[in-house]
Scaffold this motif. Structure first.
Motif, PDB file in Angstrom:
ATOM      1  N   GLY A 258      23.356  -7.024 -35.452  1.00  0.00           N
ATOM      2  CA  GLY A 258      22.663  -6.457 -36.607  1.00  0.00           C
ATOM      3  C   GLY A 258      21.183  -6.311 -36.407  1.00  0.00           C
ATOM      4  N   TRP A 259      20.726  -6.301 -35.148  1.00  0.00           N
ATOM      5  CA  TRP A 259      19.282  -6.219 -34.870  1.00  0.00           C
ATOM      6  C   TRP A 259      18.677  -4.962 -35.461  1.00  0.00           C
ATOM      7  N   THR A 260      19.368  -3.852 -35.373  1.00  0.00           N
ATOM      8  CA  THR A 260      18.925  -2.625 -36.023  1.00  0.00           C
ATOM      9  C   THR A 260      20.114  -1.973 -36.711  1.00  0.00           C
ATOM     10  N   PHE A 261      19.883  -1.539 -37.945  1.00  0.00           N
ATOM     11  CA  PHE A 261      20.952  -0.907 -38.723  1.00  0.00           C
ATOM     12  C   PHE A 261      20.913   0.610 -38.597  1.00  0.00           C
ATOM     13  N   ALA A 262      19.886   1.125 -37.939  1.00  0.00           N
ATOM     14  CA  ALA A 262      19.782   2.578 -37.799  1.00  0.00           C
ATOM     15  C   ALA A 262      20.844   3.089 -36.837  1.00  0.00           C
ATOM     16  N   SER A 265      20.334   8.267 -32.104  1.00  0.00           N
ATOM     17  CA  SER A 265      20.086   8.171 -30.672  1.00  0.00           C
ATOM     18  C   SER A 265      18.616   8.426 -30.379  1.00  0.00           C
ATOM     19  N   THR A 266      18.194   7.980 -29.224  1.00  0.00           N
ATOM     20  CA  THR A 266      16.851   8.255 -28.734  1.00  0.00           C
ATOM     21  C   THR A 266      16.967   9.200 -27.548  1.00  0.00           C
ATOM     22  N   ASP A 267      16.245  10.285 -27.595  1.00  0.00           N
ATOM     23  CA  ASP A 267      16.319  11.305 -26.561  1.00  0.00           C
ATOM     24  C   ASP A 267      15.958  10.708 -25.199  1.00  0.00           C
ATOM     25  N   PRO A 268      16.830  10.799 -24.200  1.00  0.00           N
ATOM     26  CA  PRO A 268      16.501  10.260 -22.869  1.00  0.00           C
ATOM     27  C   PRO A 268      15.230  10.854 -22.281  1.00  0.00           C
ATOM     28  N   LEU A 269      14.978  12.140 -22.532  1.00  0.00           N
ATOM     29  CA  LEU A 269      13.754  12.753 -22.024  1.00  0.00           C
ATOM     30  C   LEU A 269      12.525  12.109 -22.647  1.00  0.00           C
ATOM     31  N   PHE A 270      12.625  11.777 -23.937  1.00  0.00           N
ATOM     32  CA  PHE A 270      11.510  11.077 -24.575  1.00  0.00           C
ATOM     33  C   PHE A 270      11.277   9.717 -23.915  1.00  0.00           C
ATOM     34  N   ILE A 271      12.357   8.988 -23.629  1.00  0.00           N
ATOM     35  CA  ILE A 271      12.209   7.677 -23.001  1.00  0.00           C
ATOM     36  C   ILE A 271      11.534   7.807 -21.640  1.00  0.00           C
ATOM     37  N   LEU A 272      11.958   8.789 -20.851  1.00  0.00           N
ATOM     38  CA  LEU A 272      11.375   8.972 -19.513  1.00  0.00           C
ATOM     39  C   LEU A 272       9.885   9.291 -19.591  1.00  0.00           C
ATOM     40  N   THR A 273       9.522  10.228 -20.460  1.00  0.00           N
ATOM     41  CA  THR A 273       8.107  10.599 -20.569  1.00  0.00           C
ATOM     42  C   THR A 273       7.280   9.470 -21.171  1.00  0.00           C
ATOM     43  N   ASP A 274       7.853   8.737 -22.123  1.00  0.00           N
ATOM     44  CA  ASP A 274       7.111   7.638 -22.734  1.00  0.00           C
ATOM     45  C   ASP A 274       6.886   6.506 -21.740  1.00  0.00           C
ATOM     46  N   ALA A 323      17.065   0.907 -12.478  1.00  0.00           N
ATOM     47  CA  ALA A 323      18.261   0.304 -13.073  1.00  0.00           C
ATOM     48  C   ALA A 323      18.035  -0.127 -14.529  1.00  0.00           C
ATOM     49  N   PRO A 324      16.974  -0.882 -14.840  1.00  0.00           N
ATOM     50  CA  PRO A 324      16.748  -1.217 -16.263  1.00  0.00           C
ATOM     51  C   PRO A 324      16.447   0.015 -17.113  1.00  0.00           C
ATOM     52  N   LEU A 325      15.755   0.995 -16.535  1.00  0.00           N
ATOM     53  CA  LEU A 325      15.473   2.226 -17.272  1.00  0.00           C
ATOM     54  C   LEU A 325      16.766   2.940 -17.649  1.00  0.00           C
ATOM     55  N   GLY A 326      17.700   3.021 -16.706  1.00  0.00           N
ATOM     56  CA  GLY A 326      18.992   3.622 -17.006  1.00  0.00           C
ATOM     57  C   GLY A 326      19.761   2.837 -18.050  1.00  0.00           C
ATOM     58  N   ALA A 327      19.660   1.508 -18.000  1.00  0.00           N
ATOM     59  CA  ALA A 327      20.369   0.675 -18.972  1.00  0.00           C
ATOM     60  C   ALA A 327      19.847   0.904 -20.391  1.00  0.00           C
ATOM     61  N   ILE A 328      18.525   0.994 -20.561  1.00  0.00           N
ATOM     62  CA  ILE A 328      17.978   1.194 -21.907  1.00  0.00           C
ATOM     63  C   ILE A 328      18.289   2.590 -22.420  1.00  0.00           C
ATOM     64  N   ILE A 329      18.371   3.572 -21.531  1.00  0.00           N
ATOM     65  CA  ILE A 329      18.743   4.929 -21.955  1.00  0.00           C
ATOM     66  C   ILE A 329      20.175   4.938 -22.484  1.00  0.00           C
ATOM     67  N   ILE A 330      21.089   4.255 -21.780  1.00  0.00           N
ATOM     68  CA  ILE A 330      22.487   4.207 -22.216  1.00  0.00           C
ATOM     69  C   ILE A 330      22.612   3.470 -23.550  1.00  0.00           C
ATOM     70  N   LEU A 331      21.914   2.344 -23.697  1.00  0.00           N
ATOM     71  CA  LEU A 331      21.973   1.589 -24.944  1.00  0.00           C
ATOM     72  C   LEU A 331      21.423   2.380 -26.123  1.00  0.00           C
ATOM     73  N   SER A 332      20.481   3.271 -25.863  1.00  0.00           N
ATOM     74  CA  SER A 332      19.822   4.022 -26.934  1.00  0.00           C
ATOM     75  C   SER A 332      20.527   5.320 -27.279  1.00  0.00           C
ATOM     76  N   ASN A 334      23.271   5.519 -28.899  1.00  0.00           N
ATOM     77  CA  ASN A 334      23.886   5.377 -30.215  1.00  0.00           C
ATOM     78  C   ASN A 334      22.934   4.780 -31.244  1.00  0.00           C
ATOM     79  N   GLN A 335      22.087   3.851 -30.815  1.00  0.00           N
ATOM     80  CA  GLN A 335      21.134   3.199 -31.702  1.00  0.00           C
ATOM     81  C   GLN A 335      19.769   3.163 -31.026  1.00  0.00           C
ATOM     82  N   PRO A 336      18.694   3.135 -31.808  1.00  0.00           N
ATOM     83  CA  PRO A 336      17.346   3.197 -31.223  1.00  0.00           C
ATOM     84  C   PRO A 336      16.894   1.852 -30.662  1.00  0.00           C
ATOM     85  N   TYR A 337      17.503   1.437 -29.564  1.00  0.00           N
ATOM     86  CA  TYR A 337      17.147   0.164 -28.955  1.00  0.00           C
ATOM     87  C   TYR A 337      15.882   0.247 -28.101  1.00  0.00           C
TER      88      TYR A 337
END
Length: 727
Positions: A258-262, A265-274, A323-332, A334-337
């Motif tokens: 229940g860490w986030t109820f939202a 998804s978070t756009d993978p391109l946004f994650i990469l550029t950010d 590897a961690p970058l890919g993991a956070i993209i996959i987790l995000s 469905n939810q904005p992790y």
């Protein structure tokens, strides 16, 4: 013998890198360079370390770290973070204190040590030049400095990740027999390095749950490069680490779920550029700073020639980052992790890749144009790192637009105006720790919601009770879309309270509300504002108010034409010289005017807070509507820009102008007075305010010999009596 000059040493380092000799040209110079990097790193991380207030998460951290070790373990089991960082911080705070500077200094030290580990690892991977460039990039990194100046676990996680890869490098070299780049013999103690690697992995997993991605990336490196027998032992060890991690996560599974109820998804391109922008320039860089990314991009491109020459070390750095970058993209998906700070343990890998690319680029230039030109390239890269950090660090330290949530300033604002019977409404209940760190007043705190997800019926019932107990509340809103995603609290306040004023302190909003009724009947007005709005009816609270009170206003608007934009309401209290003594500015209603419908009636409720020291005089209350984008006011049909009413302020604080009497009251009795509009206060100067009306009566429980003071301009009491208290 003369000592070598720094420029000669730099050129020699470049030439040695060209020849694949990875020792520094002079041992003393190598030690001095590490010492210089540490001094620069710790100085930048300690500069203005206490200039900003603790923000929400820091307040939670300090409040948890000062508890006992057992309490920390139990609280961490119910939280989204494991306990190791809090245990370490607990010991640090016992030694250093709980001030902002003392609490944040632990992260500053972790960040500075990470710089040294990064430089040493960079030297082992790409020679003296690569080690220096990786070290200076880490030392002046705005991203690393930002997170090394807050009381959170991310600087420690970054240090543990760097040390994890440092020990991983030694284990892999010992098992593969690759000592070409390591003539120092660091890989000649296999058991020691395996034990240190296991300890680093355990500490990493016990610091932050997302560190599992970094341990998994390290496990992948070992599985790729270790020999068959060593690989089996390696996999067995990581299975044991997995059991340890699952035991940690199991205790926090419900909180993590229940860490986030939202649900977005978070756009993978946004994650990469950010990540590219954040790792290069930090979270405080302006939108116009993309120019500096040219240099960082060139160094990353130069990594590919280095990969051909040294595939193992380059692959280790790339896996550490990717590897961690890919993991956070996959987790995000469905939810904005995604949060940049979750990837901070990959920041040393980014700096190492910059060092590898810089060393490769310097080697190519030195091969074609000579060692001195290659050394010039090293100097230019160093200057580029420093220059790119200037603007983000200036924003970080001096620009309020980039600063953290300012609970310190918020608490001062509340303390300056709050009365003893006011209340604090904390929307986002976890705020109570950081709020109480700064605010020492005795006002009652109401953290809402009491439970997540929010219970609408229970929350509304508690708000009703608050309205019966207090006349004014200070609402402190932190990410209300998570604490109150359906806006239950905001909707109730918009319907039942009068919004007085609002101010943002970073990402925290302070809103002052007056509770209760307007205290006056609605009367017809029929004033047109511009072409779209007609003020049909209005009610304004009692014509006599005192400094520290509020003028309450209720307005009913009829829409005659669709407003083309969102409009704001203003209410100004003007003195005889047309100077503003008090004011209200805010939206006309909870529903934006751009969404209003023709023919419908909408209600505005607002309050104008009168400063405590406002002198006794006659004032004009001017109410109007304006466009917040341009500041242009909507005109009335007669050309005026507002509707007016008169008010008289009565200062009853002056002892010389007060009627005083003493009533003998027995224990458990109430003092009751009947008069035309009264202001009562006990000897302790606690104020009781009642609306003006004929034959009003008031009562309060008092002690023996209670003294009451009443302003002489108001009618004297027609009756004073004592009765048995209902309580």
């Amino acid at each position: 013998m003369d000592q070598p000059r720094p420029w000669s040493l730099c050129a020699l380092a470049v030439s040695n890198t060209t020849a694949h000799v990875h020792d520094a040209p002079h041992p003393r110079f190598r030690a001095l360079s590490l010492a210089l990097l540490f001094v620069v790193a710790i100085a930048l991380r300690c500069y203005r370390i206490d200039a900003q207030s603790f923000w929400y998460d820091e307040g939670l951290t300090v409040a948890l770290a000062v508890r006992s070790l057992d309490d920390i373990a139990r609280a961490a089991a119910a939280d989204v973070h494991p306990p190791l960082y809090y245990w370490l911080l607990h010991g640090w705070l016992l030694l250093m204190g709980t001030s902002e500077a003392a609490a944040r200094a632990f992260s500053a030290v972790c960040g500075a040590v990470t710089v040294v580990v990064t430089a040493i690892l960079g030297r082992r991977w790409s020679g003296a030049v690569g080690g220096w460039l990786a070290g200076i990039a880490a030392a002046v990194s705005p991203c690393a400095i930002h997170y090394s100046q807050e009381t959170r676990m991310y600087a420690l996680a970054m240090l543990l990740a760097a040390y994890l890869w440092f020990t991983l490098d030694a284990v892999v070299r010992e098992r593969t027999g690759d000592h070409a780049i390591d003539p120092s013999g660091i890989a000649h103690h296999p058991r020691r390095w395996r034990i240190l690697y296991g300890a680093a992995a355990l500490a990493a997993l016990a610091t932050h749950y997302f560190m599992v991605a970094f341990v998994a990336a390290a496990a992948l490196i070992g599985a790729l490069f270790l020999r068959r027998r060593a690989r089996l032992v390696w996999i067995t060890g990581h299975l044991a680490l997995a059991v340890f991690f699952l035991a940690l996560v199991w205790n926090s599974r419900e909180r993590l779920a229940g860490w986030t109820f939202a649900k977005q998804s978070t756009d993978p391109l946004f994650i990469l550029t950010d990540v590219l922008h954040g790792f290069s320039l930090g979270p405080s860089a302006s939108s116009l700073s993309w120019f500096w990314l040219i240099g960082f991009g060139a160094l990353l491109v130069a990594v590919f020639p280095a990969w051909r020459a040294s595939p193992m070390v380059t692959s280790m750095a790339l896996v550490w980052l990717v590897a961690p970058l890919g993991a956070i993209i996959i987790l995000s998906l469905n939810q904005p992790y995604y949060k940049l700070r979750f990837l901070l343990p990959a920041l040393p890998a980014y700096h190492l890749l910059l060092g590898i690319g810089g060393a490769a680029l310097a080697r190519i230039i030195a091969t074609r144009f000579g060692a001195r030109i290659g050394a010039g390239m090293v100097v230019l890269t160093t200057v580029w790192f420093m220059a790119a950090a200037i603007a983000p660090l200036r924003n970080e330290w001096f620009d309020p637009a980039f600063q953290r949530d300012d609970y310190r300033g918020l608490a001062r604002a509340v303390a300056a105006t709050a009365r003893a019977d006011d209340a604090i409404l904390l929307i986002g209940p976890g705020q109570i720790d950081v709020f109480d760190y700064y605010f020492k007043g005795l006002q009652v705190r109401y953290p809402l919601p009491r439970f997540r997800p929010l219970d609408p019926a229970a929350t509304i019932a508690e708000l009703e009770q608050i309205a019966q107990r207090h006349r004014r509340v200070y609402g402190v809103f932190y990410v209300p879309y998570e604490a109150d995603p359906d806006g239950v609290v905001s909707a109730w306040l918009a319907e039942r309270a009068f919004r007085a004023e609002s101010r943002w302190y970073g990402g925290v909003e302070l809103v002052v509300y007056e509770l209760g009724d307007v205290g006056a009947p609605l009367r017809d007005v029929g004033v047109r504002f511009g072409d779209a709005l007609i003020l049909e009816r209005a009610a304004v609270s009692a014509m006599r108010v005192a400094g520290g009170d509020a003028v309450r206003v209720e307005l009913h608007w009829r829409v005659s034409a669709l407003p083309e934009r969102d409009l704001y309401l203003f209410a100004h209290l003007l003195d005889i010289n047309n100077r503003i003594r008090a004011q209200h500015d805010g939206p006309l209603a909870r529903v934006p005017t751009s969404a209003w419908q023709v023919g419908e009636i909408y209600r505005s409720r607002a309050a104008v807070l009168v400063p405590p020291n406002t002198p006794l005089a006659t004032y004009r209350l001017v109410i109007g509507v304006y466009d917040p984008r341009t500041g242009k006011r909507l005109l009335l049909e007669d050309g005026r820009d507002g509707w007016e009413a008169e008010y008289v302020l009565s200062r009853y604080e002056d002892e010389a102008h007060c009627w005083t009497t003493t009533v003998d009251v027995r224990r458990g009795e109430e003092v009751c007075l009947s008069m035309d509009g009264i202001h009562l206060c006990k000897a302790q100067r606690t104020h009781f305010t009642y609306p003006t009306r004929s034959s009003a009566s008031a009562a309060f429980t008092a002690g023996r010999g209670t003294r009451m003071r009443i302003h002489p301009r108001l009618t004297m009491p027609t009756a004073i009596s004592t009765t048995k208290s209902a309580s």
